[in-house]
Write a protein that holds these residues in place. Sequence first.
Motif, PDB file in Angstrom:
ATOM      1  N   TYR A 138       0.793  -1.113   0.110  1.00 22.30           N
ATOM      2  CA  TYR A 138      -0.095  -0.025  -0.024  1.00 22.30           C
ATOM      3  C   TYR A 138       0.897   1.199   0.034  1.00 22.30           C
ATOM      4  O   TYR A 138       1.974   1.263   0.708  1.00 22.30           O
ATOM      5  CB  TYR A 138      -0.996   0.064   1.296  1.00 22.30           C
ATOM      6  N   VAL A 139       0.426   2.160  -0.806  1.00 23.42           N
ATOM      7  CA  VAL A 139       1.128   3.513  -0.685  1.00 23.42           C
ATOM      8  C   VAL A 139       0.688   4.028   0.618  1.00 23.42           C
ATOM      9  O   VAL A 139      -0.497   3.712   1.136  1.00 23.42           O
ATOM     10  CB  VAL A 139       0.525   4.371  -1.798  1.00 23.42           C
ATOM     11  N   ASP A 140       1.507   4.874   1.152  1.00 24.08           N
ATOM     12  CA  ASP A 140       1.366   5.425   2.613  1.00 24.08           C
ATOM     13  C   ASP A 140      -0.010   6.037   2.758  1.00 24.08           C
ATOM     14  O   ASP A 140      -0.691   6.151   3.858  1.00 24.08           O
ATOM     15  CB  ASP A 140       2.322   6.495   3.083  1.00 24.08           C
ATOM     16  N   SER A 141      -0.507   6.917   1.861  1.00 21.63           N
ATOM     17  CA  SER A 141      -1.770   7.447   1.784  1.00 21.63           C
ATOM     18  C   SER A 141      -3.110   6.706   1.956  1.00 21.63           C
ATOM     19  O   SER A 141      -3.801   7.443   2.496  1.00 21.63           O
ATOM     20  CB  SER A 141      -1.931   8.682   0.620  1.00 21.63           C
ATOM     21  N   VAL A 142      -2.873   5.411   1.967  1.00 20.03           N
ATOM     22  CA  VAL A 142      -4.094   4.455   1.927  1.00 20.03           C
ATOM     23  C   VAL A 142      -3.981   3.720   2.932  1.00 20.03           C
ATOM     24  O   VAL A 142      -4.976   2.723   3.230  1.00 20.03           O
ATOM     25  CB  VAL A 142      -4.374   4.163   0.599  1.00 20.03           C
ATOM     26  N   VAL A 181      -9.732  -9.397  -8.404  1.00 21.41           N
ATOM     27  CA  VAL A 181      -8.901  -8.565  -7.534  1.00 21.41           C
ATOM     28  C   VAL A 181      -9.808  -7.558  -6.782  1.00 21.41           C
ATOM     29  O   VAL A 181     -10.605  -6.883  -7.770  1.00 21.41           O
ATOM     30  CB  VAL A 181      -7.474  -8.155  -7.969  1.00 21.41           C
ATOM     31  N   ASN A 182      -9.942  -7.361  -5.577  1.00 17.71           N
ATOM     32  CA  ASN A 182     -10.831  -6.214  -5.152  1.00 17.71           C
ATOM     33  C   ASN A 182     -10.071  -5.349  -4.280  1.00 17.71           C
ATOM     34  O   ASN A 182      -8.922  -5.589  -3.697  1.00 17.71           O
ATOM     35  CB  ASN A 182     -11.848  -7.037  -4.064  1.00 17.71           C
ATOM     36  N   LEU A 183     -10.756  -4.228  -4.293  1.00 16.73           N
ATOM     37  CA  LEU A 183     -10.235  -3.016  -3.223  1.00 16.73           C
ATOM     38  C   LEU A 183     -11.145  -2.568  -2.346  1.00 16.73           C
ATOM     39  O   LEU A 183     -12.368  -1.799  -2.811  1.00 16.73           O
ATOM     40  CB  LEU A 183      -9.524  -1.984  -3.997  1.00 16.73           C
ATOM     41  N   GLN A 184     -11.118  -2.943  -1.071  1.00 18.63           N
ATOM     42  CA  GLN A 184     -12.147  -2.208  -0.135  1.00 18.63           C
ATOM     43  C   GLN A 184     -11.647  -0.817   0.316  1.00 18.63           C
ATOM     44  O   GLN A 184     -10.598  -0.828   0.855  1.00 18.63           O
ATOM     45  CB  GLN A 184     -12.310  -3.165   1.066  1.00 18.63           C
ATOM     46  N   MET A 185     -12.342   0.174   0.256  1.00 13.72           N
ATOM     47  CA  MET A 185     -12.041   1.476   0.831  1.00 13.72           C
ATOM     48  C   MET A 185     -13.006   1.901   1.794  1.00 13.72           C
ATOM     49  O   MET A 185     -14.158   1.896   1.545  1.00 13.72           O
ATOM     50  CB  MET A 185     -11.789   2.509  -0.420  1.00 13.72           C
ATOM     51  N   ILE A 186     -12.311   2.344   2.983  1.00 13.47           N
ATOM     52  CA  ILE A 186     -13.098   2.867   4.010  1.00 13.47           C
ATOM     53  C   ILE A 186     -12.495   4.366   4.275  1.00 13.47           C
ATOM     54  O   ILE A 186     -11.493   4.760   3.811  1.00 13.47           O
ATOM     55  CB  ILE A 186     -13.168   2.084   5.420  1.00 13.47           C
ATOM     56  N   SER A 187     -13.189   5.089   4.898  1.00  9.36           N
ATOM     57  CA  SER A 187     -12.807   6.616   5.457  1.00  9.36           C
ATOM     58  C   SER A 187     -12.395   7.249   4.359  1.00  9.36           C
ATOM     59  O   SER A 187     -11.431   8.027   4.374  1.00  9.36           O
ATOM     60  CB  SER A 187     -11.918   6.160   6.701  1.00  9.36           C
ATOM     61  N   LEU A 188     -13.216   7.118   3.271  1.00  9.78           N
ATOM     62  CA  LEU A 188     -12.911   7.907   2.091  1.00  9.78           C
ATOM     63  C   LEU A 188     -12.682   9.378   2.262  1.00  9.78           C
ATOM     64  O   LEU A 188     -13.554  10.021   3.107  1.00  9.78           O
ATOM     65  CB  LEU A 188     -13.700   7.576   0.977  1.00  9.78           C
ATOM     66  N   ARG A 189     -12.066  10.059   1.615  1.00 10.95           N
ATOM     67  CA  ARG A 189     -11.421  11.524   1.498  1.00 10.95           C
ATOM     68  C   ARG A 189     -11.778  12.200   0.243  1.00 10.95           C
ATOM     69  O   ARG A 189     -11.537  11.498  -0.688  1.00 10.95           O
ATOM     70  CB  ARG A 189     -10.096  11.736   2.322  1.00 10.95           C
TER      71      ARG A 189
END
Length: 123
Positions: free
Chosen positions: A59-63, A78-86
């Motif tokens: 992961y890149v640091d920002s995520v 392949v999946n990408l679960q994203m929480i606390s989106l900005r």
Amino acid sequence: QVQLVESGGGLVQDGGSLRLSCAASGRTFSLYGMGWFRQAPGMERELVAGITWNGIPYYVDSVKARFTISRDNAKNTVNLQMISLRPEDTAVYFCASQSKPYISNARGGFDIWGQGTQVTVSS
């Protein structure tokens, strides 16, 4: 011919969640590392998360601590679960595959791309 098809993008409010999926076809999925890139308007495309052929994530640091990449070799996804989106996560998100099998890290070596899916985070 390898094909990558993303889905799951959309509009979400600040602090919300989304799950992106990428369906792969055309070669033995389990042998290749996969990644998720994003490109915001006027910006270069950047790798945000990758996963090796044997499941080691990057992961890149920002995520970090907000995004989780996973793969399902039985479903070739392949999946990408994203929480606390900005709002700064707003971008077109692209799925990508590495060019060679059995690469030991998922930080580079991608050469096949999907068409992208828009993620917009409103403030």
